[in-house]
Design a protein around this motif. Sequence first.
Motif, mmCIF file in Angstrom:
data_model
loop_
_atom_site.group_PDB
_atom_site.id
_atom_site.type_symbol
_atom_site.label_atom_id
_atom_site.label_comp_id
_atom_site.label_asym_id
_atom_site.label_seq_id
_atom_site.Cartn_x
_atom_site.Cartn_y
_atom_site.Cartn_z
ATOM 1 N N ASP A 40 0.836 -1.374 -0.157
ATOM 2 C CA ASP A 40 -0.369 -0.128 -0.005
ATOM 3 C C ASP A 40 0.887 1.017 0.062
ATOM 4 N N ASP A 41 0.439 1.970 -1.134
ATOM 5 C CA ASP A 41 1.256 3.234 -1.416
ATOM 6 C C ASP A 41 0.715 4.246 -0.874
ATOM 7 N N PHE A 42 -0.437 4.153 -0.941
ATOM 8 C CA PHE A 42 -1.485 5.260 -1.038
ATOM 9 C C PHE A 42 -1.690 5.912 -2.567
ATOM 10 N N GLY A 43 -1.747 4.928 -3.367
ATOM 11 C CA GLY A 43 -2.348 5.162 -4.169
ATOM 12 C C GLY A 43 -0.661 6.119 -5.510
ATOM 13 N N ILE A 44 0.225 5.861 -4.298
ATOM 14 C CA ILE A 44 1.502 7.184 -5.380
ATOM 15 C C ILE A 44 1.438 6.416 -7.074
ATOM 16 N N ALA A 45 2.098 4.529 -7.336
ATOM 17 C CA ALA A 45 1.656 4.242 -7.806
ATOM 18 C C ALA A 45 1.128 4.157 -9.008
ATOM 19 N N ASP A 46 0.025 4.864 -9.258
ATOM 20 C CA ASP A 46 -1.478 4.906 -9.852
ATOM 21 C C ASP A 46 -1.312 5.776 -10.477
ATOM 22 N N SER A 47 -1.055 7.480 -9.392
ATOM 23 C CA SER A 47 -1.590 8.979 -9.605
ATOM 24 C C SER A 47 -0.397 9.487 -10.465
ATOM 25 N N SER A 48 1.163 8.926 -9.678
ATOM 26 C CA SER A 48 2.403 8.984 -10.238
ATOM 27 C C SER A 48 2.535 9.806 -11.950
ATOM 28 N N PRO A 49 2.280 9.426 -12.716
ATOM 29 C CA PRO A 49 2.061 9.550 -14.341
ATOM 30 C C PRO A 49 1.119 10.285 -14.384
ATOM 31 N N ASN A 50 0.117 10.930 -13.697
ATOM 32 C CA ASN A 50 -0.794 12.577 -13.690
ATOM 33 C C ASN A 50 -0.057 13.444 -13.551
ATOM 34 N N PHE A 51 1.036 13.446 -12.204
ATOM 35 C CA PHE A 51 0.887 14.377 -11.425
ATOM 36 C C PHE A 51 1.990 14.804 -12.125
#
Length: 127
Positions: A40-51
């Motif tokens: 559980d990385d708090f969604g970093i893996a999923d949201s980092s491309p958008n960032f």
Amino acid sequence: MKFRSFAETKYLWVIIAVLTIIAIILKSVYRQYIYTYQIDDFGIADSSPNFFAGIIILLMYFTQVQKMSLIRHALFVIIGLVGYELIQGSVFKNNVFDYKDIFASILGVGIGYICVLKFKRSSPIFH
């Protein structure tokens, strides 16, 4: 769209290339690692491309001959990234809508905007 000369923006292109490589690594290697080991990385893996997309697209403003203000460009980037996220699932069947991606996009543009304002005063790259 007319680009400024490469000699004038070469360091900016290096920054954009490095950020793009980081985004690709986070999306492919890091995301795969997180999914494989169910961390559980708090969604970093999923949201980092958008960032990173928000930052990269905002920096692209300085590679072009500027016809609009930076704030207007930043708002268009936010509208584009949020709009892309909202149509996921209906237009792009393999993608999934996630509110964290919208937050990451806005955060990326916001942080990029603040950094650019800070560097704009001292670096000739951002003029």
